[in-house]
Motif scaffolding. Sequence first.
Motif, PDB file in Angstrom:
ATOM      1  N   SER A  63       7.109   8.557   7.565  1.00 15.16           N
ATOM      2  CA  SER A  63       6.369   9.451   8.444  1.00 15.16           C
ATOM      3  C   SER A  63       5.609  10.541   7.692  1.00 15.16           C
ATOM      4  CB  SER A  63       7.325  10.078   9.465  1.00 15.16           C
ATOM      5  OG  SER A  63       8.387  10.692   8.795  1.00 15.16           O
ATOM      6  N   THR A  64       6.002  10.854   6.451  1.00 15.42           N
ATOM      7  CA  THR A  64       5.255  11.901   5.740  1.00 15.42           C
ATOM      8  C   THR A  64       4.082  11.342   4.932  1.00 15.42           C
ATOM      9  OG1 THR A  64       6.919  11.804   4.003  1.00 15.42           O
ATOM     10  CG2 THR A  64       7.107  13.599   5.570  1.00 15.42           C
ATOM     11  N   LEU A  65       3.968  10.016   4.858  1.00 16.29           N
ATOM     12  CA  LEU A  65       2.801   9.436   4.195  1.00 16.29           C
ATOM     13  C   LEU A  65       1.720   9.157   5.241  1.00 16.29           C
ATOM     14  CD1 LEU A  65       4.397   6.783   1.795  1.00 16.29           C
ATOM     15  CD2 LEU A  65       3.784   9.133   1.307  1.00 16.29           C
ATOM     16  N   THR A  66       0.456   9.194   4.819  1.00 16.85           N
ATOM     17  CA  THR A  66      -0.605   8.894   5.767  1.00 16.85           C
ATOM     18  C   THR A  66      -0.670   7.385   5.990  1.00 16.85           C
ATOM     19  OG1 THR A  66      -2.278   8.621   4.073  1.00 16.85           O
ATOM     20  CG2 THR A  66      -1.954  10.850   4.906  1.00 16.85           C
ATOM     21  N   VAL A  67      -1.427   7.020   7.024  1.00 16.19           N
ATOM     22  CA  VAL A  67      -1.619   5.607   7.351  1.00 16.19           C
ATOM     23  C   VAL A  67      -2.108   4.842   6.122  1.00 16.19           C
ATOM     24  CG1 VAL A  67      -3.091   4.070   8.691  1.00 16.19           C
ATOM     25  CG2 VAL A  67      -2.022   6.037   9.789  1.00 16.19           C
ATOM     26  N   GLU A  68      -3.089   5.447   5.442  1.00 15.01           N
ATOM     27  CA  GLU A  68      -3.670   4.775   4.287  1.00 15.01           C
ATOM     28  C   GLU A  68      -2.645   4.637   3.153  1.00 15.01           C
ATOM     29  OE1 GLU A  68      -7.178   6.766   3.075  1.00 15.01           O
ATOM     30  OE2 GLU A  68      -7.989   4.998   2.053  1.00 15.01           O
ATOM     31  N   GLU A  87       1.010  -6.864  -4.514  1.00 14.61           N
ATOM     32  CA  GLU A  87      -0.021  -7.103  -5.514  1.00 14.61           C
ATOM     33  C   GLU A  87      -1.343  -7.575  -4.907  1.00 14.61           C
ATOM     34  OE1 GLU A  87       2.118  -9.627  -8.078  1.00 14.61           O
ATOM     35  OE2 GLU A  87       3.381  -7.991  -8.777  1.00 14.61           O
ATOM     36  N   LEU A  88      -1.675  -6.964  -3.782  1.00 18.98           N
ATOM     37  CA  LEU A  88      -2.963  -7.223  -3.163  1.00 18.98           C
ATOM     38  C   LEU A  88      -3.622  -5.859  -3.067  1.00 18.98           C
ATOM     39  CD1 LEU A  88      -2.807 -10.217  -1.916  1.00 18.98           C
ATOM     40  CD2 LEU A  88      -3.586  -9.094   0.144  1.00 18.98           C
ATOM     41  N   ASN A  89      -4.871  -5.739  -3.454  1.00 21.00           N
ATOM     42  CA  ASN A  89      -5.402  -4.386  -3.491  1.00 21.00           C
ATOM     43  C   ASN A  89      -6.464  -4.121  -2.439  1.00 21.00           C
ATOM     44  OD1 ASN A  89      -3.704  -3.613  -5.651  1.00 21.00           O
ATOM     45  ND2 ASN A  89      -4.982  -4.886  -6.960  1.00 21.00           N
ATOM     46  N   GLU A  90      -6.353  -4.817  -1.329  1.00 21.78           N
ATOM     47  CA  GLU A  90      -7.392  -4.707  -0.321  1.00 21.78           C
ATOM     48  C   GLU A  90      -6.758  -4.313   1.010  1.00 21.78           C
ATOM     49  OE1 GLU A  90     -10.640  -4.697   1.678  1.00 21.78           O
ATOM     50  OE2 GLU A  90      -9.341  -6.313   2.352  1.00 21.78           O
ATOM     51  N   ILE A  91      -7.030  -3.093   1.475  1.00 28.07           N
ATOM     52  CA  ILE A  91      -6.436  -2.717   2.757  1.00 28.07           C
ATOM     53  C   ILE A  91      -7.498  -2.540   3.843  1.00 28.07           C
ATOM     54  CG2 ILE A  91      -4.487  -1.552   1.657  1.00 28.07           C
ATOM     55  CD1 ILE A  91      -5.822   1.084   2.564  1.00 28.07           C
ATOM     56  N   GLY A 124      -9.099   2.789  11.502  1.00 26.16           N
ATOM     57  CA  GLY A 124     -10.056   3.545  10.702  1.00 26.16           C
ATOM     58  C   GLY A 124     -10.043   5.038  10.991  1.00 26.16           C
ATOM     59  N   SER A 125      -9.990   5.407  12.291  1.00 26.97           N
ATOM     60  CA  SER A 125     -10.059   6.825  12.627  1.00 26.97           C
ATOM     61  C   SER A 125      -8.737   7.540  12.367  1.00 26.97           C
ATOM     62  CB  SER A 125     -10.446   6.976  14.098  1.00 26.97           C
ATOM     63  OG  SER A 125      -9.494   6.289  14.889  1.00 26.97           O
ATOM     64  N   LEU A 126      -7.667   6.766  12.073  1.00 25.41           N
ATOM     65  CA  LEU A 126      -6.349   7.366  11.878  1.00 25.41           C
ATOM     66  C   LEU A 126      -5.928   7.369  10.416  1.00 25.41           C
ATOM     67  CD1 LEU A 126      -4.547   5.371  14.720  1.00 25.41           C
ATOM     68  CD2 LEU A 126      -5.277   7.735  14.870  1.00 25.41           C
ATOM     69  N   ARG A 127      -6.806   6.897   9.528  1.00 21.68           N
ATOM     70  CA  ARG A 127      -6.342   6.557   8.187  1.00 21.68           C
ATOM     71  C   ARG A 127      -5.760   7.726   7.398  1.00 21.68           C
ATOM     72  NH1 ARG A 127      -9.924   4.182   4.202  1.00 21.68           N
ATOM     73  NH2 ARG A 127     -10.789   2.807   5.769  1.00 21.68           N
ATOM     74  N   SER A 128      -6.229   8.953   7.646  1.00 19.79           N
ATOM     75  CA  SER A 128      -5.681  10.063   6.858  1.00 19.79           C
ATOM     76  C   SER A 128      -4.678  10.883   7.659  1.00 19.79           C
ATOM     77  CB  SER A 128      -6.822  10.941   6.348  1.00 19.79           C
ATOM     78  OG  SER A 128      -7.601  11.362   7.428  1.00 19.79           O
ATOM     79  N   ARG A 129      -4.208  10.317   8.764  1.00 20.26           N
ATOM     80  CA  ARG A 129      -3.219  11.034   9.563  1.00 20.26           C
ATOM     81  C   ARG A 129      -1.804  10.656   9.103  1.00 20.26           C
ATOM     82  NH1 ARG A 129      -3.614  10.956  16.034  1.00 20.26           N
ATOM     83  NH2 ARG A 129      -5.681  11.714  15.502  1.00 20.26           N
ATOM     84  N   PRO A 130      -0.908  11.645   8.961  1.00 26.90           N
ATOM     85  CA  PRO A 130       0.478  11.292   8.606  1.00 26.90           C
ATOM     86  C   PRO A 130       1.076  10.361   9.664  1.00 26.90           C
ATOM     87  CG  PRO A 130       0.136  13.654   8.432  1.00 26.90           C
ATOM     88  CD  PRO A 130      -1.102  13.096   9.061  1.00 26.90           C
ATOM     89  N   GLY A 159       3.889  10.020  10.801  1.00 26.62           N
ATOM     90  CA  GLY A 159       4.834  10.621  11.731  1.00 26.62           C
ATOM     91  C   GLY A 159       4.162  11.143  12.992  1.00 26.62           C
ATOM     92  N   LEU A 160       2.844  11.374  12.920  1.00 25.24           N
ATOM     93  CA  LEU A 160       2.125  11.916  14.070  1.00 25.24           C
ATOM     94  C   LEU A 160       1.519  10.826  14.942  1.00 25.24           C
ATOM     95  CD1 LEU A 160       0.304  14.928  12.364  1.00 25.24           C
ATOM     96  CD2 LEU A 160       2.442  14.927  13.633  1.00 25.24           C
ATOM     97  N   LEU A 161       1.728   9.564  14.556  1.00 28.71           N
ATOM     98  CA  LEU A 161       1.159   8.487  15.366  1.00 28.71           C
ATOM     99  C   LEU A 161       2.008   8.260  16.610  1.00 28.71           C
ATOM    100  CD1 LEU A 161       0.399   5.813  12.621  1.00 28.71           C
ATOM    101  CD2 LEU A 161      -1.158   7.485  13.582  1.00 28.71           C
ATOM    102  N   SER A 162       1.380   7.715  17.648  1.00 35.70           N
ATOM    103  CA  SER A 162       2.150   7.321  18.831  1.00 35.70           C
ATOM    104  C   SER A 162       2.894   6.026  18.516  1.00 35.70           C
ATOM    105  CB  SER A 162       1.214   7.108  20.010  1.00 35.70           C
ATOM    106  OG  SER A 162       0.545   5.876  19.852  1.00 35.70           O
ATOM    107  N   ALA A 163       3.821   5.652  19.401  1.00 34.73           N
ATOM    108  CA  ALA A 163       4.627   4.449  19.155  1.00 34.73           C
ATOM    109  C   ALA A 163       3.746   3.216  18.997  1.00 34.73           C
ATOM    110  CB  ALA A 163       5.624   4.260  20.297  1.00 34.73           C
ATOM    111  N   GLY A 164       2.739   3.122  19.855  1.00 36.61           N
ATOM    112  CA  GLY A 164       1.858   1.958  19.784  1.00 36.61           C
ATOM    113  C   GLY A 164       1.031   1.937  18.508  1.00 36.61           C
ATOM    114  N   GLN A 165       0.565   3.128  18.092  1.00 38.53           N
ATOM    115  CA  GLN A 165      -0.217   3.206  16.846  1.00 38.53           C
ATOM    116  C   GLN A 165       0.637   2.850  15.644  1.00 38.53           C
ATOM    117  OE1 GLN A 165      -1.437   7.254  17.395  1.00 38.53           O
ATOM    118  NE2 GLN A 165      -3.478   6.691  18.138  1.00 38.53           N
ATOM    119  N   LYS A 166       1.916   3.303  15.661  1.00 36.83           N
ATOM    120  CA  LYS A 166       2.829   2.942  14.573  1.00 36.83           C
ATOM    121  C   LYS A 166       2.993   1.434  14.487  1.00 36.83           C
ATOM    122  CE  LYS A 166       5.871   6.860  14.081  1.00 36.83           C
ATOM    123  NZ  LYS A 166       6.962   7.522  14.740  1.00 36.83           N
TER     124      LYS A 166
END
Lengths: 218, 205
Positions: B77-82, B93-97, B107-113, B115-122
């Motif tokens: 939860s303390t790491l961002t989506v990205e 060992e795949l470098n493409e996300i 895309g619009s959530l990529r830099s959000r921690p 832990g702040l996502l909703s259950a569905g987004q998680k």
Amino acid sequence: MMALLRRDLTLAVRAGGGFGLGLSFFLIVVVLVPFGVGPETALLGRIAPGILWVAALLACLLSLDRIFSLDFEDGSLDLLATSPLPLEGVVASKAVAHWLATGLPLVIAAPVFALLMSLPQEGYGPIVLSLLLGTPALSVIGAFGAALTVGIKRGGLLLSLLVLPLYVPTLIFGAEVARRGVEGQGYGPPLLMLAGISFAALALLPFASAAVLRVNLR
Amino acid sequence: MELVVQDLSVARGGLPVLSGVSFSVSQGQALVLRGPNGIGKTTLLRTLAGLQPALSGNISLDREAMAYAAHIDGIKSTLTVEENLNFWADVFELNEIEHAIACFELGSLRSRPAGLLSAGQKRRLGLARLLVTGRPVWILDEPTVSLDQAAVALFGAAVKAHLAQGGLAIMATHIDLGLEEALPLELGQFRARSTLADNFDEAFL
């Protein structure tokens, strides 16, 4: 494995990661002991090696159950077990991450804390050296204990009881190095024993921990 | 590539729950496991993923071919989506996300921690992880829990695309994803009859 190490370190320094936990516990003990035993410098200097080592050991113990239980609870451990990383490597890199986040800060801060304990000047080298060689064993043995108790809710008590006896040899030799250093005797033999314990633990215990984790994940 | 399972018996807590499970899934097909709660869907999926050993029987593909997604997503939860996705991409060992982010509209959530996502987004993030494993067999345990209709459609499309690329999927789900490639498998027929279990009070077990 580098990715896992990086992630664990990032998690440790982010909010709620417990990075300063061991260090602040160490500080609290070292600050409180002089209040408890009185300000007599000679007495403090004599008990300083033992107190510093016991404080370091308990500080390590404090954050042990985070090594695997957090990853177990959020499902990461299952996913890591199915990933291309060997489980032995997962255990080893988590133990290394624990040492970097808990043991290494203690080693670096030890001279300052030794000053608070009025450790005689000759003792500084040996105490830092003994902590540097001894704390890796604390992290690796602790990771084994954490692997044993990973499925158990609130397994902290059981973990402490399992791990403390295994910590005793490290404590004895570590404190002995520092004590001999203070008294100006040669501290080669206990230092070698300490290094031996650390390297043996580092070489053997990840395999045992991985085997235990496999059973616990079933 | 074909996954053939022959006469597989799986156990939970030492007691056999399913026995004689046999099926085969070939490229581009999805197998949907059906059965009441407690029949052993999760146990079967964990066995296929290599998390627990089978009592007996054969699984034709190695565990290295399987990508597992469970009820809980392994999200920090303390790491961002990205950062979460990057970590798993590094592990596998795949470098493409970017593809995974696009597929699950993160895309619009990529830099959000996380832990702040909703259950569905998680859940969407957890499923996006499958795309960065690069593994051919997806093993999905109730993948649509807490997803809304639009997200279920996204997920259905992702599974379709995976199958079209020659992948396989085995899932336990009660929701119809609208996959015409799906083969249902009723697990009730494989329920293990344990002589031991008959003599015990069920509550005691």
